[in-house]
Design a protein around this motif. Sequence first.
Motif, PDB file in Angstrom:
ATOM      1  N   LYS A   1       0.780  -1.092  -0.183  1.00 52.91           N
ATOM      2  CA  LYS A   1       0.032   0.088   0.137  1.00 52.91           C
ATOM      3  C   LYS A   1       0.866   1.450   0.110  1.00 52.91           C
ATOM      4  N   ILE A   2       0.897   1.886  -1.325  1.00 58.53           N
ATOM      5  CA  ILE A   2       1.793   2.864  -1.635  1.00 58.53           C
ATOM      6  C   ILE A   2       1.275   4.292  -1.652  1.00 58.53           C
ATOM      7  N   PRO A   3       1.426   5.241  -0.991  1.00 58.67           N
ATOM      8  CA  PRO A   3       0.590   6.537  -1.229  1.00 58.67           C
ATOM      9  C   PRO A   3       1.529   7.109  -2.365  1.00 58.67           C
ATOM     10  N   PHE A   4       0.889   7.839  -3.280  1.00 54.30           N
ATOM     11  CA  PHE A   4       1.549   8.519  -4.405  1.00 54.30           C
ATOM     12  C   PHE A   4       1.738  10.142  -4.224  1.00 54.30           C
ATOM     13  N   GLU A   5       2.662  10.571  -4.373  1.00 53.00           N
ATOM     14  CA  GLU A   5       2.932  11.904  -4.229  1.00 53.00           C
ATOM     15  C   GLU A   5       2.177  12.800  -5.147  1.00 53.00           C
ATOM     16  N   GLY A   6       1.487  14.144  -4.524  1.00 54.13           N
ATOM     17  CA  GLY A   6       1.172  14.946  -5.231  1.00 54.13           C
ATOM     18  C   GLY A   6      -0.331  14.956  -5.546  1.00 54.13           C
ATOM     19  N   ASP A   7      -1.107  15.829  -6.188  1.00 56.95           N
ATOM     20  CA  ASP A   7      -2.448  15.874  -6.591  1.00 56.95           C
ATOM     21  C   ASP A   7      -2.440  15.219  -7.997  1.00 56.95           C
ATOM     22  N   ASN A   8      -3.166  14.091  -8.109  1.00 54.28           N
ATOM     23  CA  ASN A   8      -3.144  13.249  -9.546  1.00 54.28           C
ATOM     24  C   ASN A   8      -4.365  13.360 -10.191  1.00 54.28           C
ATOM     25  N   GLY A   9      -5.278  14.510  -9.863  1.00 58.15           N
ATOM     26  CA  GLY A   9      -6.433  14.519 -10.408  1.00 58.15           C
ATOM     27  C   GLY A   9      -7.369  13.468 -10.558  1.00 58.15           C
ATOM     28  N   GLU A  10      -7.436  12.869 -11.748  1.00 57.61           N
ATOM     29  CA  GLU A  10      -8.312  11.633 -11.851  1.00 57.61           C
ATOM     30  C   GLU A  10      -7.294  10.707 -12.685  1.00 57.61           C
ATOM     31  N   PRO A  11      -6.706   9.761 -11.867  1.00 57.54           N
ATOM     32  CA  PRO A  11      -5.789   8.858 -12.496  1.00 57.54           C
ATOM     33  C   PRO A  11      -6.829   7.929 -13.541  1.00 57.54           C
ATOM     34  N   GLU A  12      -6.256   7.419 -14.755  1.00 57.52           N
ATOM     35  CA  GLU A  12      -7.247   6.702 -15.390  1.00 57.52           C
ATOM     36  C   GLU A  12      -6.463   5.384 -15.849  1.00 57.52           C
ATOM     37  N   GLY A  13      -5.449   5.502 -16.193  1.00 53.61           N
ATOM     38  CA  GLY A  13      -4.555   4.322 -16.525  1.00 53.61           C
ATOM     39  C   GLY A  13      -3.249   4.080 -15.645  1.00 53.61           C
ATOM     40  N   MET A  14      -2.530   2.992 -15.806  1.00 49.15           N
ATOM     41  CA  MET A  14      -1.317   2.744 -14.990  1.00 49.15           C
ATOM     42  C   MET A  14      -0.444   1.504 -15.865  1.00 49.15           C
ATOM     43  N   VAL A  15       0.685   1.938 -15.842  1.00 54.44           N
ATOM     44  CA  VAL A  15       1.923   0.858 -16.286  1.00 54.44           C
ATOM     45  C   VAL A  15       2.714   0.597 -15.255  1.00 54.44           C
ATOM     46  N   ASN A  16       2.950  -0.566 -14.575  1.00 59.98           N
ATOM     47  CA  ASN A  16       3.758  -1.098 -13.691  1.00 59.98           C
ATOM     48  C   ASN A  16       5.214  -1.834 -14.244  1.00 59.98           C
ATOM     49  N   ILE A  17       6.370  -1.095 -14.116  1.00 59.24           N
ATOM     50  CA  ILE A  17       7.349  -1.689 -14.713  1.00 59.24           C
ATOM     51  C   ILE A  17       8.229  -2.234 -13.577  1.00 59.24           C
ATOM     52  N   ASN A  18       8.121  -3.660 -13.546  1.00 59.29           N
ATOM     53  CA  ASN A  18       9.114  -4.340 -12.299  1.00 59.29           C
ATOM     54  C   ASN A  18       9.071  -3.855 -10.946  1.00 59.29           C
ATOM     55  N   GLU A  19       8.039  -3.085 -10.491  1.00 59.35           N
ATOM     56  CA  GLU A  19       7.668  -2.335  -9.579  1.00 59.35           C
ATOM     57  C   GLU A  19       8.810  -1.304  -8.987  1.00 59.35           C
ATOM     58  N   GLU A  20       9.706  -0.991 -10.033  1.00 63.17           N
ATOM     59  CA  GLU A  20      10.572   0.073  -9.926  1.00 63.17           C
ATOM     60  C   GLU A  20      10.068   1.589 -10.503  1.00 63.17           C
ATOM     61  N   ARG A  21       9.333   1.392 -11.306  1.00 63.91           N
ATOM     62  CA  ARG A  21       8.395   2.540 -11.676  1.00 63.91           C
ATOM     63  C   ARG A  21       6.985   2.262 -12.107  1.00 63.91           C
TER      64      ARG A  21
ATOM     65  N   THR B   1      -3.561   6.371  -3.810  1.00 61.52           N
ATOM     66  CA  THR B   1      -2.710   5.345  -3.153  1.00 61.52           C
ATOM     67  C   THR B   1      -2.649   4.192  -4.062  1.00 61.52           C
ATOM     68  N   LEU B   2      -1.517   3.609  -4.220  1.00 57.91           N
ATOM     69  CA  LEU B   2      -1.464   2.200  -4.840  1.00 57.91           C
ATOM     70  C   LEU B   2      -1.582   0.981  -4.088  1.00 57.91           C
ATOM     71  N   TYR B   3      -2.555   0.009  -4.302  1.00 56.76           N
ATOM     72  CA  TYR B   3      -3.207  -1.071  -3.765  1.00 56.76           C
ATOM     73  C   TYR B   3      -2.508  -2.204  -4.666  1.00 56.76           C
ATOM     74  N   VAL B   4      -1.690  -3.174  -4.009  1.00 58.29           N
ATOM     75  CA  VAL B   4      -1.165  -4.297  -4.603  1.00 58.29           C
ATOM     76  C   VAL B   4      -1.768  -5.738  -3.935  1.00 58.29           C
ATOM     77  N   TYR B   5      -2.489  -6.418  -4.706  1.00 54.38           N
ATOM     78  CA  TYR B   5      -3.061  -7.506  -3.960  1.00 54.38           C
ATOM     79  C   TYR B   5      -2.476  -8.967  -4.637  1.00 54.38           C
ATOM     80  N   GLU B   6      -2.364 -10.015  -3.799  1.00 55.69           N
ATOM     81  CA  GLU B   6      -2.000 -11.148  -4.319  1.00 55.69           C
ATOM     82  C   GLU B   6      -3.271 -12.483  -3.658  1.00 55.69           C
ATOM     83  N   ALA B   7      -3.687 -13.264  -4.426  1.00 49.47           N
ATOM     84  CA  ALA B   7      -4.656 -14.227  -3.975  1.00 49.47           C
ATOM     85  C   ALA B   7      -3.990 -15.412  -2.967  1.00 49.47           C
TER      86      ALA B   7
END
Length: 344
Positions: free
Chosen positions: A65-85, A330-336
Amino acid sequence: MFSVALLSASCLLSSALAANITIYQQNVSFVPTPLPAPGPASNFDAIINQFNQLGRSTVWNLVKKIPFEGDNGEPEGMVNINEERYIVSGGLYTNTTVSYGNNTIINGTDRTPGAGYGYLAVFDGQGKRIAVATLTETAALEYHNGGIDYDGQVIWATIAQYRPNTTASIISVDPTTLEFQDLIHYNDHLGGIVHDIQNQSLSTLNWGARNGTVWDLTAKRDPYPQFSQPRSVVHNPTFFVDYQDCKFLGHSQTYDYRAVMMCSGVATYSNNVTVGAVAIVDTETLVPYSEVPLTMVSALGTPITENPFDVAIVNGKLRLYFLPDQHKSTLYVYEAVQNSPYEY
């Protein structure tokens, strides 16, 4: 923090346009180099196999559970690159759209255009901003940056008017520079997008994902900003949820080698019940092959499948990534962690 405009031509994109970029971490690359392969498409068989073991009784474990900095308005899409970016698309709105009311339709749509600008933001693995690129002009009608997909070379995105039955542009973005190129102009709203490298095609979704469009990237099309027409348009056969962000998986033997994507979304029903789900979907027909409802909500009460989504295999386990909240995200990452062999 300082602002720059990138003016040099990208090595990946011809006739690239300069993005207005604000740098927050100096001397930090936007993405790892060399560019890594796209996680979903590289592990599509494992993703499909594990996803098809899920169901309504699956127990989900919040692993990050990772808070993302700043005012992100309305986030619409996301790409995870190896959990580094984490690369996030979205819109910051300076003037909200307003319904015409009384079921009034003007020029094919039901609301005023509003105003704002579309962006791509790059975050590190701890949620700290590295850079934010503004992709639209201040007075642009098309400023809603929708879902995004990464194919190992570029990021594919749509920038549309923030209202149904209007117009949109398909763009490609060089993740190493955030320079972009306008490629296709279309006379409908577009949101989600995925790239099938094998078939050299794009699949896009309109407002509410009610229609899907397939674009042949090898076919001749009208020069931008003239409107182009897709190879095919298909009506979405399911009304369970409206897909909002999708990731291309691949051509799996599980589905007769048809191209499939994984999509996340929500739908609100007439009794004000909101349902969220993730689905494996045919990129050309929009037929869902497998669907899993998700009932988790963010700490702010937002359905977890609202807008940005990604999927990966980490240490052999399926992970789902969500960024549901507007402004303070905030980023939420889940595993089953537990599956039932029986579903009722």
